[in-house]
Design a protein around this motif. Structure first.
Motif, PDB file in Angstrom:
ATOM      1  N   GLN A  25     -17.162 -64.898  96.722  1.00  0.00           N
ATOM      2  CA  GLN A  25     -18.057 -65.755  95.950  1.00  0.00           C
ATOM      3  C   GLN A  25     -17.372 -67.081  95.675  1.00  0.00           C
ATOM      4  O   GLN A  25     -16.147 -67.173  95.650  1.00  0.00           O
ATOM      5  CB  GLN A  25     -18.441 -65.083  94.638  1.00  0.00           C
ATOM      6  N   HIS A  26     -18.197 -68.104  95.483  1.00  0.00           N
ATOM      7  CA  HIS A  26     -17.664 -69.425  95.154  1.00  0.00           C
ATOM      8  C   HIS A  26     -18.699 -70.149  94.291  1.00  0.00           C
ATOM      9  O   HIS A  26     -19.882 -70.169  94.621  1.00  0.00           O
ATOM     10  CB  HIS A  26     -17.385 -70.232  96.421  1.00  0.00           C
ATOM     11  N   TRP A  27     -18.242 -70.745  93.208  1.00  0.00           N
ATOM     12  CA  TRP A  27     -19.116 -71.510  92.335  1.00  0.00           C
ATOM     13  C   TRP A  27     -18.801 -72.984  92.508  1.00  0.00           C
ATOM     14  O   TRP A  27     -17.664 -73.406  92.343  1.00  0.00           O
ATOM     15  CB  TRP A  27     -18.948 -71.076  90.886  1.00  0.00           C
ATOM     16  N   ASP A  28     -19.818 -73.773  92.866  1.00  0.00           N
ATOM     17  CA  ASP A  28     -19.689 -75.225  92.979  1.00  0.00           C
ATOM     18  C   ASP A  28     -20.432 -75.842  91.794  1.00  0.00           C
ATOM     19  O   ASP A  28     -21.659 -76.014  91.849  1.00  0.00           O
ATOM     20  CB  ASP A  28     -20.282 -75.710  94.300  1.00  0.00           C
ATOM     21  N   PRO A  29     -19.723 -76.154  90.698  1.00  0.00           N
ATOM     22  CA  PRO A  29     -20.407 -76.650  89.503  1.00  0.00           C
ATOM     23  C   PRO A  29     -21.041 -78.027  89.698  1.00  0.00           C
ATOM     24  O   PRO A  29     -22.061 -78.324  89.078  1.00  0.00           O
ATOM     25  CB  PRO A  29     -19.301 -76.693  88.446  1.00  0.00           C
ATOM     26  N   GLU A  30     -20.455 -78.854  90.546  1.00  0.00           N
ATOM     27  CA  GLU A  30     -20.995 -80.198  90.746  1.00  0.00           C
ATOM     28  C   GLU A  30     -22.392 -80.161  91.367  1.00  0.00           C
ATOM     29  O   GLU A  30     -23.307 -80.861  90.927  1.00  0.00           O
ATOM     30  CB  GLU A  30     -20.046 -81.004  91.639  1.00  0.00           C
ATOM     31  N   LEU A  31     -22.568 -79.323  92.393  1.00  0.00           N
ATOM     32  CA  LEU A  31     -23.874 -79.208  93.056  1.00  0.00           C
ATOM     33  C   LEU A  31     -24.707 -78.046  92.512  1.00  0.00           C
ATOM     34  O   LEU A  31     -25.828 -77.825  92.966  1.00  0.00           O
ATOM     35  CB  LEU A  31     -23.690 -79.057  94.563  1.00  0.00           C
ATOM     36  N   ARG A  32     -24.148 -77.286  91.578  1.00  0.00           N
ATOM     37  CA  ARG A  32     -24.803 -76.115  90.982  1.00  0.00           C
ATOM     38  C   ARG A  32     -25.220 -75.117  92.069  1.00  0.00           C
ATOM     39  O   ARG A  32     -26.346 -74.627  92.092  1.00  0.00           O
ATOM     40  CB  ARG A  32     -25.987 -76.513  90.102  1.00  0.00           C
ATOM     41  N   ARG A  33     -24.279 -74.805  92.941  1.00  0.00           N
ATOM     42  CA  ARG A  33     -24.526 -73.843  94.015  1.00  0.00           C
ATOM     43  C   ARG A  33     -23.636 -72.618  93.847  1.00  0.00           C
ATOM     44  O   ARG A  33     -22.421 -72.731  93.745  1.00  0.00           O
ATOM     45  CB  ARG A  33     -24.245 -74.465  95.384  1.00  0.00           C
ATOM     46  N   ALA A  34     -24.280 -71.459  93.857  1.00  0.00           N
ATOM     47  CA  ALA A  34     -23.563 -70.186  93.835  1.00  0.00           C
ATOM     48  C   ALA A  34     -23.527 -69.670  95.270  1.00  0.00           C
ATOM     49  O   ALA A  34     -24.555 -69.332  95.846  1.00  0.00           O
ATOM     50  CB  ALA A  34     -24.282 -69.196  92.926  1.00  0.00           C
ATOM     51  N   TRP A  35     -22.336 -69.659  95.862  1.00  0.00           N
ATOM     52  CA  TRP A  35     -22.149 -69.288  97.271  1.00  0.00           C
ATOM     53  C   TRP A  35     -21.714 -67.834  97.411  1.00  0.00           C
ATOM     54  O   TRP A  35     -20.932 -67.338  96.600  1.00  0.00           O
ATOM     55  CB  TRP A  35     -21.068 -70.150  97.899  1.00  0.00           C
ATOM     56  N   LEU A  36     -22.192 -67.196  98.470  1.00  0.00           N
ATOM     57  CA  LEU A  36     -21.694 -65.885  98.878  1.00  0.00           C
ATOM     58  C   LEU A  36     -21.310 -65.939 100.349  1.00  0.00           C
ATOM     59  O   LEU A  36     -21.971 -66.613 101.153  1.00  0.00           O
ATOM     60  CB  LEU A  36     -22.746 -64.788  98.686  1.00  0.00           C
ATOM     61  N   ARG A  37     -20.253 -65.230 100.674  1.00  0.00           N
ATOM     62  CA  ARG A  37     -19.796 -65.069 102.062  1.00  0.00           C
ATOM     63  C   ARG A  37     -19.657 -63.572 102.305  1.00  0.00           C
ATOM     64  O   ARG A  37     -19.064 -62.859 101.489  1.00  0.00           O
ATOM     65  CB  ARG A  37     -18.433 -65.739 102.246  1.00  0.00           C
ATOM     66  N   VAL A  38     -20.219 -63.092 103.402  1.00  0.00           N
ATOM     67  CA  VAL A  38     -20.125 -61.673 103.753  1.00  0.00           C
ATOM     68  C   VAL A  38     -19.529 -61.554 105.140  1.00  0.00           C
ATOM     69  O   VAL A  38     -20.004 -62.190 106.089  1.00  0.00           O
ATOM     70  CB  VAL A  38     -21.511 -60.978 103.689  1.00  0.00           C
ATOM     71  N   GLU A  39     -18.498 -60.728 105.246  1.00  0.00           N
ATOM     72  CA  GLU A  39     -17.861 -60.421 106.527  1.00  0.00           C
ATOM     73  C   GLU A  39     -18.056 -58.939 106.799  1.00  0.00           C
ATOM     74  O   GLU A  39     -17.820 -58.104 105.925  1.00  0.00           O
ATOM     75  CB  GLU A  39     -16.373 -60.743 106.471  1.00  0.00           C
ATOM     76  N   VAL A  40     -18.505 -58.626 108.021  1.00  0.00           N
ATOM     77  CA  VAL A  40     -18.762 -57.245 108.403  1.00  0.00           C
ATOM     78  C   VAL A  40     -17.991 -56.946 109.684  1.00  0.00           C
ATOM     79  O   VAL A  40     -17.986 -57.757 110.615  1.00  0.00           O
ATOM     80  CB  VAL A  40     -20.276 -56.996 108.618  1.00  0.00           C
ATOM     81  N   VAL A  41     -17.347 -55.770 109.731  1.00  0.00           N
ATOM     82  CA  VAL A  41     -16.541 -55.371 110.876  1.00  0.00           C
ATOM     83  C   VAL A  41     -16.917 -53.950 111.265  1.00  0.00           C
ATOM     84  O   VAL A  41     -17.175 -53.099 110.409  1.00  0.00           O
ATOM     85  CB  VAL A  41     -15.032 -55.422 110.530  1.00  0.00           C
ATOM     86  N   LEU A  42     -16.926 -53.707 112.587  1.00  0.00           N
ATOM     87  CA  LEU A  42     -17.097 -52.347 113.094  1.00  0.00           C
ATOM     88  C   LEU A  42     -16.583 -52.249 114.517  1.00  0.00           C
ATOM     89  O   LEU A  42     -16.354 -53.260 115.180  1.00  0.00           O
ATOM     90  CB  LEU A  42     -18.552 -51.879 113.018  1.00  0.00           C
ATOM     91  N   GLU A  43     -16.416 -51.034 114.974  1.00  0.00           N
ATOM     92  CA  GLU A  43     -16.146 -50.735 116.375  1.00  0.00           C
ATOM     93  C   GLU A  43     -17.448 -50.123 116.869  1.00  0.00           C
ATOM     94  O   GLU A  43     -17.851 -49.046 116.419  1.00  0.00           O
ATOM     95  CB  GLU A  43     -14.989 -49.738 116.488  1.00  0.00           C
ATOM     96  N   GLY A  44     -18.151 -50.820 117.764  1.00  0.00           N
ATOM     97  CA  GLY A  44     -19.452 -50.315 118.170  1.00  0.00           C
ATOM     98  C   GLY A  44     -19.999 -50.983 119.408  1.00  0.00           C
ATOM     99  O   GLY A  44     -19.351 -51.814 120.037  1.00  0.00           O
ATOM    100  N   ARG A  45     -21.238 -50.632 119.723  1.00  0.00           N
ATOM    101  CA  ARG A  45     -21.912 -51.105 120.938  1.00  0.00           C
ATOM    102  C   ARG A  45     -22.835 -52.285 120.716  1.00  0.00           C
ATOM    103  O   ARG A  45     -23.390 -52.833 121.655  1.00  0.00           O
ATOM    104  CB  ARG A  45     -22.726 -49.963 121.536  1.00  0.00           C
ATOM    105  N   THR A  46     -23.058 -52.645 119.470  1.00  0.00           N
ATOM    106  CA  THR A  46     -23.922 -53.775 119.174  1.00  0.00           C
ATOM    107  C   THR A  46     -23.360 -54.537 117.986  1.00  0.00           C
ATOM    108  O   THR A  46     -22.593 -53.982 117.204  1.00  0.00           O
ATOM    109  CB  THR A  46     -25.390 -53.327 118.936  1.00  0.00           C
ATOM    110  N   GLY A  47     -23.743 -55.799 117.891  1.00  0.00           N
ATOM    111  CA  GLY A  47     -23.140 -56.712 116.927  1.00  0.00           C
ATOM    112  C   GLY A  47     -23.531 -56.474 115.493  1.00  0.00           C
ATOM    113  O   GLY A  47     -24.396 -55.656 115.186  1.00  0.00           O
TER     114      GLY A  47
END
Length: 165
Positions: free
Chosen positions: A87-109
């Protein structure tokens, strides 16, 4: 180029990935919720009437990534190896950011899982703050990085994003 989720007659199908080789796959997505001044103040002070919005949004993002196969009709249900939320809070622009990273060993993305995780996490954040007011704007949400599989590495720069892959 033909669409992979349509059969020769144009009917929707789930893509057959049984012949693909399992590889390590990773996807990263990010997005933000633009907040009203009142919602921004509530978030910056640790929450609103419903409690700590960040914690619940992070749990929602993980749950969204895990349930993507149930939410997107032609997506494969995947056994994810890891889901990481930042998570990241940008108080100047009033934006609440989320970043999601997903990992697996598999046959499709896993890009749909990363995108769904961010989207659902931001919707949870909206839900947690709407008791303050409804003046919030969701998105955009973007894929930042996809690794593994037939296409290899795909990276999409986003200059405004606090995370660069």
């Amino acid at each position: 180029m033909s669409l992979t989720h349509l059969d020769p007659e144009g009917r929707p199908v789930m893509v057959d990935v049984s012949a693909k080789t399992a590889t390590k796959r990773r996807a990263v997505a990010a997005g933000y919720l633009a907040l009203s001044p009142e919602c921004a103040e509530a978030l910056a002070s640790g929450g609103g009437p419903k409690g700590d919005p960040w914690t619940v949004a992070r749990i929602g993002a993980i749950g969204g990534a895990k349930r993507t196969g149930d939410l997107i009709p032609l997506a494969h249900p995947l056994a994810l190896d890891a889901v990481t939320v930042a998570q990241h809070w940008d108080p100047e622009l009033r934006r609440a950011w989320l970043r999601v990273e997903v990992v697996l060993e598999g046959r499709t993305g896993v890009e749909m899982e990363a995108l769904t995780g961010v989207s659902l996490g931001l919707l949870v954040l909206y839900d947690m703050l709407k008791a303050v007011n409804h003046r919030m704007e969701l998105g955009p949400v973007r894929l930042l990085l996809k690794e593994g599989g037939r296409r290899g590495r795909i990276q999409e720069p986003w200059p405004d994003c606090p995370w660069q892959e």
